[in-house]
Design a protein around this motif. Structure first.
Motif, mmCIF file in Angstrom:
data_model
loop_
_atom_site.group_PDB
_atom_site.id
_atom_site.type_symbol
_atom_site.label_atom_id
_atom_site.label_comp_id
_atom_site.label_asym_id
_atom_site.label_seq_id
_atom_site.Cartn_x
_atom_site.Cartn_y
_atom_site.Cartn_z
ATOM 1 N N TYR A 3 0.836 -1.197 0.000
ATOM 2 C CA TYR A 3 0.000 0.000 0.000
ATOM 3 C C TYR A 3 0.872 1.249 0.000
ATOM 4 C CZ TYR A 3 -3.648 -3.265 1.444
ATOM 5 O OH TYR A 3 -4.521 -4.325 1.511
ATOM 6 N N HIS A 4 0.404 2.288 -0.699
ATOM 7 C CA HIS A 4 1.053 3.598 -0.711
ATOM 8 C C HIS A 4 0.005 4.597 -0.216
ATOM 9 C CE1 HIS A 4 4.734 2.479 -2.982
ATOM 10 N NE2 HIS A 4 3.958 1.453 -3.292
ATOM 11 N N THR A 19 -1.376 -8.041 9.113
ATOM 12 C CA THR A 19 0.025 -8.165 9.489
ATOM 13 C C THR A 19 0.806 -8.769 8.331
ATOM 14 O OG1 THR A 19 -0.421 -10.290 10.554
ATOM 15 C CG2 THR A 19 -0.354 -8.354 11.990
ATOM 16 N N GLY A 20 1.998 -8.228 8.141
ATOM 17 C CA GLY A 20 2.854 -8.678 7.050
ATOM 18 C C GLY A 20 2.738 -7.841 5.788
ATOM 19 N N ASP A 21 1.676 -7.043 5.662
ATOM 20 C CA ASP A 21 1.550 -6.162 4.495
ATOM 21 C C ASP A 21 2.675 -5.128 4.523
ATOM 22 O OD1 ASP A 21 -0.739 -7.460 3.645
ATOM 23 O OD2 ASP A 21 -2.117 -5.918 4.370
ATOM 24 N N VAL A 22 3.001 -4.604 3.348
ATOM 25 C CA VAL A 22 4.050 -3.592 3.210
ATOM 26 C C VAL A 22 3.389 -2.248 2.910
ATOM 27 C CG1 VAL A 22 6.070 -2.877 1.861
ATOM 28 C CG2 VAL A 22 5.698 -5.300 2.369
ATOM 29 N N VAL A 23 3.858 -1.207 3.616
ATOM 30 C CA VAL A 23 3.267 0.121 3.494
ATOM 31 C C VAL A 23 4.370 1.151 3.236
ATOM 32 C CG1 VAL A 23 1.929 1.903 4.701
ATOM 33 C CG2 VAL A 23 1.411 -0.515 5.095
ATOM 34 N N TYR A 24 4.056 2.120 2.373
ATOM 35 C CA TYR A 24 4.911 3.283 2.141
ATOM 36 C C TYR A 24 4.049 4.510 2.407
ATOM 37 C CZ TYR A 24 8.208 0.196 -0.228
ATOM 38 O OH TYR A 24 9.097 -0.808 -0.528
ATOM 39 N N ILE A 25 4.621 5.501 3.092
ATOM 40 C CA ILE A 25 3.850 6.692 3.459
ATOM 41 C C ILE A 25 4.499 7.935 2.869
ATOM 42 C CG2 ILE A 25 3.123 8.169 5.382
ATOM 43 C CD1 ILE A 25 2.709 5.650 7.012
ATOM 44 N N SER A 26 3.655 8.827 2.332
ATOM 45 C CA SER A 26 4.084 10.141 1.862
ATOM 46 C C SER A 26 3.258 11.180 2.608
ATOM 47 C CB SER A 26 3.872 10.278 0.352
ATOM 48 O OG SER A 26 4.676 9.355 -0.351
ATOM 49 N N GLY A 27 3.840 12.354 2.783
ATOM 50 C CA GLY A 27 3.144 13.434 3.483
ATOM 51 C C GLY A 27 3.874 13.829 4.746
ATOM 52 N N THR A 28 3.114 14.164 5.784
ATOM 53 C CA THR A 28 3.681 14.624 7.047
ATOM 54 C C THR A 28 3.618 13.529 8.100
ATOM 55 O OG1 THR A 28 3.021 16.901 6.597
ATOM 56 C CG2 THR A 28 3.453 16.339 8.892
ATOM 57 N N PHE A 161 8.040 6.742 2.303
ATOM 58 C CA PHE A 161 8.775 6.373 3.507
ATOM 59 C C PHE A 161 8.497 4.902 3.809
ATOM 60 C CE2 PHE A 161 9.478 6.331 8.134
ATOM 61 C CZ PHE A 161 10.722 6.948 8.187
ATOM 62 N N GLY A 162 9.549 4.119 3.801
ATOM 63 C CA GLY A 162 9.409 2.692 4.037
ATOM 64 C C GLY A 162 10.567 1.941 3.418
ATOM 65 N N PRO A 163 10.437 0.652 3.259
ATOM 66 C CA PRO A 163 9.243 -0.166 3.469
ATOM 67 C C PRO A 163 8.931 -0.357 4.954
ATOM 68 C CG PRO A 163 11.102 -1.575 2.910
ATOM 69 C CD PRO A 163 11.572 -0.155 2.817
ATOM 70 N N LEU A 164 7.657 -0.270 5.264
ATOM 71 C CA LEU A 164 7.141 -0.481 6.608
ATOM 72 C C LEU A 164 6.312 -1.761 6.584
ATOM 73 C CD1 LEU A 164 5.852 3.181 7.020
ATOM 74 C CD2 LEU A 164 8.023 2.273 7.878
ATOM 75 N N ILE A 165 6.481 -2.591 7.583
ATOM 76 C CA ILE A 165 5.730 -3.852 7.662
ATOM 77 C C ILE A 165 4.645 -3.704 8.720
ATOM 78 C CG2 ILE A 165 5.873 -6.349 8.099
ATOM 79 C CD1 ILE A 165 7.565 -5.363 5.697
ATOM 80 N N VAL A 166 3.419 -4.081 8.382
ATOM 81 C CA VAL A 166 2.338 -4.022 9.364
ATOM 82 C C VAL A 166 2.635 -5.073 10.434
ATOM 83 C CG1 VAL A 166 -0.138 -4.268 9.795
ATOM 84 C CG2 VAL A 166 0.671 -3.242 7.643
#
Length: 192
Positions: A3-4, A19-28, A161-166
């Protein structure tokens, strides 16, 4: 799944995570460690307004190393800090503020129920301070620098920002507890 997302987050953004999903975050996103959590809760208890908006926010458990150049803050390193230290304050923080994601390392203890239907814990690999800094595009401001550089609340503008794992989802599934349980079973089966 991958997910982005862009901040501020919406509840429907995080409810679909497992759990185990990968997340990328943009913004603040906002950094906050022990002292910042304590001050947020103290001001909230007094009914005082915070100098930043936590509605739909992301809190990054991080004590960044910053450098000031020509009146502008720049990130030198911004790796995650151990999230377990914030575990005790997290349920009250989430009760009082609409924080939808927490980022850190190592997992959190006894918070999965507080996160249920309201927030996710996203794990960022420790030792990735330089990678994290690459994804931070701007430092618009800092709050509570009187707490010291690592404890202040830094407002960061991030891109992918990531990769972040849930690590903990909104359904109370805790990847860290599950791995610990499986590892314990393997050890007991080995009769060591």
């Amino acid at each position: 799944m991958e997910y982005h997302l862009t901040t501020p987050l919406k509840k429907e953004d995080i409810l679909k995570f497992n759990t185990g999903d990968v997340v990328y975050i943009s913004g603040t996103i906002f950094t906050a460690r022990d002292e910042a959590h304590a001050r947020i809760l103290e001001l909230t208890e007094k009914g005082e307004e915070l100098p930043f908006d936590l509605e739909g926010s992301v809190i990054y458990h991080c004590g960044p190393l910053m450098q000031k150049r020509e009146e502008k803050w720049e990130v030198v390193a911004a790796g995650p800090t151990t999230s377990a230290r914030m575990s005790k304050m997290t349920p009250l923080l989430l009760e009082k503020h609409n924080v939808l994601a927490l980022i850190g390392k190592g997992g959190m203890t006894n918070v999965s129920e507080a996160l249920e239907d309201s927030c996710v814990y996203l794990a960022f690999t420790g030792g990735c301070a330089a990678l994290a800094a690459e994804n931070i595009k701007d430092v618009p401001t800092v709050h509570w620098l009187d707490l010291g550089m690592p404890e202040a609340v830094w407002e960061l503008t991030v891109e992918n920002f990531g990769p972040l794992i849930v690590g903990i989802d909104t359904k109370c599934s805790d990847l860290f507890s599950e791995i610990e349980e499986r590892a314990g079973k393997v050890l007991s089966d080995l009769n060591i």
